[in-house]
Design a protein around this motif. Structure first.
Motif, PDB file in Angstrom:
ATOM      1  N   GLY A   1      -6.051   1.960  -2.768  1.00 42.71           N
ATOM      2  CA  GLY A   1      -6.214   3.457  -2.227  1.00 42.71           C
ATOM      3  C   GLY A   1      -6.931   4.517  -2.760  1.00 42.71           C
ATOM      4  N   CYS A   2      -7.247   5.367  -2.193  1.00 41.80           N
ATOM      5  CA  CYS A   2      -8.263   6.439  -2.344  1.00 41.80           C
ATOM      6  C   CYS A   2      -7.407   7.235  -3.772  1.00 41.80           C
ATOM      7  CB  CYS A   2      -8.244   7.527  -1.400  1.00 41.80           C
ATOM      8  SG  CYS A   2      -9.539   8.775  -1.814  1.00 41.80           S
ATOM      9  N   PRO A   3      -8.113   7.416  -4.869  1.00 38.07           N
ATOM     10  CA  PRO A   3      -7.606   8.155  -5.860  1.00 38.07           C
ATOM     11  C   PRO A   3      -7.483   9.868  -5.553  1.00 38.07           C
ATOM     12  CG  PRO A   3      -9.895   7.764  -6.327  1.00 38.07           C
ATOM     13  CD  PRO A   3      -9.522   6.821  -5.070  1.00 38.07           C
ATOM     14  N   THR A   4      -8.131   9.885  -4.514  1.00 36.92           N
ATOM     15  CA  THR A   4      -8.281  11.498  -4.245  1.00 36.92           C
ATOM     16  C   THR A   4      -6.998  11.859  -3.255  1.00 36.92           C
ATOM     17  OG1 THR A   4     -10.330  11.665  -4.552  1.00 36.92           O
ATOM     18  CG2 THR A   4      -9.383  13.620  -3.179  1.00 36.92           C
ATOM     19  N   CYS A   5      -7.007  11.109  -2.099  1.00 39.09           N
ATOM     20  CA  CYS A   5      -5.929  11.671  -1.117  1.00 39.09           C
ATOM     21  C   CYS A   5      -5.132  10.405  -0.921  1.00 39.09           C
ATOM     22  CB  CYS A   5      -6.783  11.810   0.197  1.00 39.09           C
ATOM     23  SG  CYS A   5      -7.420  10.340   0.873  1.00 39.09           S
ATOM     24  N   ALA A   6      -4.999   9.021  -1.670  1.00 36.75           N
ATOM     25  CA  ALA A   6      -4.234   8.137  -1.562  1.00 36.75           C
ATOM     26  C   ALA A   6      -4.234   7.423  -0.126  1.00 36.75           C
ATOM     27  CB  ALA A   6      -2.638   8.698  -1.716  1.00 36.75           C
ATOM     28  N   PHE A   7      -5.307   7.693   0.461  1.00 40.06           N
ATOM     29  CA  PHE A   7      -5.545   6.982   1.805  1.00 40.06           C
ATOM     30  C   PHE A   7      -5.671   5.414   1.464  1.00 40.06           C
ATOM     31  CE2 PHE A   7      -8.215   4.689   4.800  1.00 40.06           C
ATOM     32  CZ  PHE A   7      -7.757   5.490   5.948  1.00 40.06           C
ATOM     33  N   GLU A   8      -4.769   4.796   2.282  1.00 39.95           N
ATOM     34  CA  GLU A   8      -4.707   3.206   1.752  1.00 39.95           C
ATOM     35  C   GLU A   8      -6.185   2.418   2.303  1.00 39.95           C
ATOM     36  OE1 GLU A   8      -1.090  -0.215   1.753  1.00 39.95           O
ATOM     37  OE2 GLU A   8      -1.728   0.953   3.491  1.00 39.95           O
TER      38      GLU A   8
ATOM     39  N   THR B   1     -16.901   4.867   1.704  1.00 34.10           N
ATOM     40  CA  THR B   1     -16.433   5.892   2.018  1.00 34.10           C
ATOM     41  C   THR B   1     -14.866   5.940   2.159  1.00 34.10           C
ATOM     42  OG1 THR B   1     -18.603   6.606   2.618  1.00 34.10           O
ATOM     43  CG2 THR B   1     -17.024   8.055   3.283  1.00 34.10           C
ATOM     44  N   CYS B   2     -14.240   6.904   1.813  1.00 32.72           N
ATOM     45  CA  CYS B   2     -12.770   6.817   2.021  1.00 32.72           C
ATOM     46  C   CYS B   2     -12.657   7.411   3.464  1.00 32.72           C
ATOM     47  CB  CYS B   2     -12.107   7.876   1.331  1.00 32.72           C
ATOM     48  SG  CYS B   2     -10.381   8.045   1.656  1.00 32.72           S
ATOM     49  N   GLY B   3     -11.657   6.743   4.224  1.00 30.73           N
ATOM     50  CA  GLY B   3     -11.561   6.911   5.780  1.00 30.73           C
ATOM     51  C   GLY B   3     -10.341   8.092   5.754  1.00 30.73           C
ATOM     52  N   GLY B   4     -10.197   8.661   4.826  1.00 31.92           N
ATOM     53  CA  GLY B   4      -9.124   9.819   4.714  1.00 31.92           C
ATOM     54  C   GLY B   4      -9.714  11.049   4.569  1.00 31.92           C
ATOM     55  N   CYS B   5     -10.590  10.951   3.301  1.00 37.80           N
ATOM     56  CA  CYS B   5     -11.095  12.400   3.048  1.00 37.80           C
ATOM     57  C   CYS B   5     -12.676  12.215   2.881  1.00 37.80           C
ATOM     58  CB  CYS B   5     -10.868  12.706   1.697  1.00 37.80           C
ATOM     59  SG  CYS B   5     -10.881  11.624   0.201  1.00 37.80           S
ATOM     60  N   SER B   6     -13.241  11.177   3.211  1.00 35.66           N
ATOM     61  CA  SER B   6     -14.759  10.919   3.219  1.00 35.66           C
ATOM     62  C   SER B   6     -15.203  10.844   2.034  1.00 35.66           C
ATOM     63  CB  SER B   6     -15.363  11.905   4.083  1.00 35.66           C
ATOM     64  OG  SER B   6     -14.846  11.896   5.440  1.00 35.66           O
TER      65      SER B   6
HETATM   66 ZN   LIG Z   1      -9.436   9.779   0.369  1.00 37.70          ZN
END
Ligand SMILES: [Zn+2]
Length: 64
Positions: free
Chosen positions: A14-21, A34-39
């Motif tokens: 997951g993303c360490p910034t927004c926890a997007f899996e 690139t994170c799909g949650g917070c880019s």
């Molecule tokens: Zn993220």
């Protein structure tokens, strides 16, 4: 054998910034995705399990 969770701040699956899996086994260590949650740009720092860390930002000031 106990599984230990890393405590160095790197995200696991997951993303360490927004926890997007973020799941997948097709990534390469050192790859920047690139994170799909917070880019945010995330660097793959470990595989099995997939671990992600915030990619270092490119310095625009090269100090010339
Ligand atoms: Zn993220």
């Amino acid at each position: 054998m106990e599984l230990q969770k890393p405590t160095d701040g790197a995200g696991v699956n997951g993303c360490p910034t927004c926890a997007f899996e973020i799941l997948g086994d097709h990534y390469l260590e050192g790859e920047v995705i690139t994170c799909g949650g917070c880019s945010a740009e995330l660097e793959v720092v470990g595989l099995g399990p997939l671990r992600l860390a915030e990619a270092p930002e490119v310095e625009e000031d090269w100090g010339e």
